[in-house]
Design a protein around this motif. Structure first.
Motif, PDB file in Angstrom:
ATOM      1  N   VAL A 347       0.834  -1.200   0.000  1.00 33.10           N
ATOM      2  CA  VAL A 347       0.000   0.000   0.000  1.00 33.10           C
ATOM      3  C   VAL A 347       0.868   1.249   0.000  1.00 33.10           C
ATOM      4  O   VAL A 347       0.605   2.216  -0.724  1.00 33.10           O
ATOM      5  CB  VAL A 347      -0.954  -0.003   1.212  1.00 33.10           C
ATOM      6  CG1 VAL A 347      -1.700   1.327   1.316  1.00 33.10           C
ATOM      7  CG2 VAL A 347      -1.948  -1.158   1.102  1.00 33.10           C
ATOM      8  N   ARG A 391      -4.172  -3.829   4.836  1.00 30.03           N
ATOM      9  CA  ARG A 391      -4.327  -2.992   3.649  1.00 30.03           C
ATOM     10  C   ARG A 391      -5.340  -1.866   3.897  1.00 30.03           C
ATOM     11  O   ARG A 391      -5.102  -0.707   3.514  1.00 30.03           O
ATOM     12  CB  ARG A 391      -4.752  -3.838   2.447  1.00 30.03           C
ATOM     13  CG  ARG A 391      -3.649  -4.760   1.963  1.00 30.03           C
ATOM     14  CD  ARG A 391      -4.109  -5.709   0.872  1.00 30.03           C
ATOM     15  NE  ARG A 391      -3.095  -6.716   0.637  1.00 30.03           N
ATOM     16  CZ  ARG A 391      -2.031  -6.553  -0.145  1.00 30.03           C
ATOM     17  NH1 ARG A 391      -1.871  -5.403  -0.799  1.00 30.03           N
ATOM     18  NH2 ARG A 391      -1.142  -7.514  -0.289  1.00 30.03           N
ATOM     19  N   ARG A 395      -4.314   2.120   3.993  1.00 26.57           N
ATOM     20  CA  ARG A 395      -4.959   3.119   3.126  1.00 26.57           C
ATOM     21  C   ARG A 395      -5.591   4.227   3.960  1.00 26.57           C
ATOM     22  O   ARG A 395      -5.544   5.403   3.574  1.00 26.57           O
ATOM     23  CB  ARG A 395      -6.007   2.435   2.246  1.00 26.57           C
ATOM     24  CG  ARG A 395      -5.416   1.473   1.224  1.00 26.57           C
ATOM     25  CD  ARG A 395      -6.470   0.957   0.257  1.00 26.57           C
ATOM     26  NE  ARG A 395      -5.917  -0.059  -0.614  1.00 26.57           N
ATOM     27  CZ  ARG A 395      -6.118  -1.371  -0.473  1.00 26.57           C
ATOM     28  NH1 ARG A 395      -6.899  -1.809   0.513  1.00 26.57           N
ATOM     29  NH2 ARG A 395      -5.565  -2.241  -1.298  1.00 26.57           N
TER      30      ARG A 395
END
Length: 412
Positions: A347, A391, A395
């Motif tokens: 990411v 993830r 983010r």
């Protein structure tokens, strides 16, 4: 779906291979080696690059091909009449009988096909580093269940394999991986303002954007340290890194008697790929089970490569490249930490390349996620849960500018 099983060679020589990730860098170079050696290509697994895949199918005529689900219809139309059955399951391709499965699928999508190949008793030439970084003991369990074998493809790990062949692992004091140092080896001292374009200018290797940025942060070398420990059954404290800008020495082993044994050669990935494929049929079923390969013809011809020039070896700068130390931290923690490290880095690299975060924020994001990773046993189910959480959390932090909000954590 039932497939015709290809007879496995009983001569000790590789005759046929399957390539997963055939349209990528390692996959295309594996097919270069197959072309030079005259190996039959039994099956291919690709993503969505149908133009390159069609050219490969026309040349090598595999019986089975896998593509991404979203291009399955188009692939069947393009490849009709070429004799290949086209499906959307790389794990089925991985399990089809052949002499060696080359797994060059990058990311966690390569785990399921690796597991399928090992449980089917296949010999695997493994370029999917995530398999041994995030799920090592699960992979060794799969090999034990099905009788599969593994030999690594990366130049450093294949070099290490060659250095250890014929040796007793009890005599090993240290495994030493070399790093080119990436584009920022000599500066600038402050890396906070470097751009994606600068990070993508690797001085030694031509690789994809993700791996190239990982090389610039030295996170890629950290992943290789974790993979190396998993492959050869040693603690991370016995795996070291030295910066070697010439990229000629790929790996070395320091033995307890003080002697050093190194593997070196041209910076050409086709050499370790060929060695790994040759060695895979008698490769490892458990960590450190090292047997060598019968070397085939020279592919490519490097007989006149000159043994000249200066070789440098330096300690890595952990102040400027903290990602290397974070990899050691995750590897020593074990459990879900390697999964979170891998997800956070993917990411972070995407966010850096998109201009969302800075270069040094990659390490900050990884460290933040490792701080938030709870304890938990690694299983196939918890791996998926941890990856999904990491993830999403990464983010979220990128969108917040790596702010101080508190995540809920992952339930293992």
């Amino acid at each position: 779906m039932k497939q015709e099983q290809q007879a496995q060679s009983t001569s000790g020589r590789v005759q046929s291979i399957t390539v997963l990730g055939s349209t990528g860098s390692i996959g295309t170079q594996a097919l270069d080696v197959a072309r030079g050696r005259g190996w039959r290509v039994a099956a291919l697994a690709a993503g969505s690059n149908l133009e390159r895949l069609e050219a490969q199918v026309r040349e090598f005529r595999p019986g089975l091909v896998s593509v991404q689900e979203n291009v399955l219809g188009e692939a069947r139309a393009r490849l009709s009449g070429l004799g290949a059955q086209v499906i959307a399951d790389p794990s089925e391709v991985a399990a089809q009988r052949t002499d060696v499965v080359v797994n060059a699928m990058s990311g966690l999508i390569g785990l399921a096909p690796t597991r399928a190949a090992l449980e089917a008793g296949q010999a695997v030439a493994l370029a999917t580093k995530e398999a041994m970084v995030t799920a090592a003991h699960l992979m060794w369990q799969a090999a034990a269940v099905g009788g599969g074998r593994v030999v690594p493809v990366d130049s450093e790990h294949t070099g290490m394999f060659q250095c250890l062949t014929g040796e007793d692992m009890a005599d090993v004091a240290e495994l030493i991986l070399t790093a080119s140092g990436g584009p920022f080896r000599l500066g600038p001292d402050d890396l906070s303002a470097v751009t994606p374009a600068q990070a993508l200018r690797h001085p030694s290797w031509s690789m994809g954007p993700k791996v190239t940025v990982d090389s610039a942060t030295l996170l890629n070398k950290g992943l290789e340290v974790m993979e190396c420990a998993s492959l050869y059954g040693l603690p991370l404290s016995q795996v070291g890194v030295v910066v070697h800008p010439q990229s000629i020495v790929h790996a070395a082993v320091r033995y307890r008697d003080g002697s050093l044994k190194a593997q070196f050669g041209p910076a050409d990935m086709r050499l370790p790929i060929a060695y790994a494929i040759d060695a895979a049929p008698t490769g490892m079923q458990r960590p450190g089970d090292v047997r060598g390969a019968r070397r085939g013809p020279e592919v490519p011809p490097h007989g006149s490569w000159p043994l000249l020039g200066d070789w440098e070896f330096r300690a890595p700068d952990l102040r400027r490249f903290p990602c290397l130390e974070l990899a050691y931290r995750a590897g020593n923690a074990g459990g879900l930490a390697p999964v979170v490290l891998n997800a956070a880095d993917e990411v972070a690299v995407d966010a850096f390349l998109a201009g969302q975060i800075g270069f040094m924020d990659i390490a900050r994001l990884i460290e933040r996620l490792l701080d938030e990773t709870p304890a938990g046993e690694l299983s196939w189910d918890s791996l998926d849960v941890a990856d999904t959480w990491a993830r999403a959390r990464a983010r979220e932090l990128c969108a917040q500018g790596l702010g101080n909000s508190t995540g809920s954590g992952v339930q293992a």
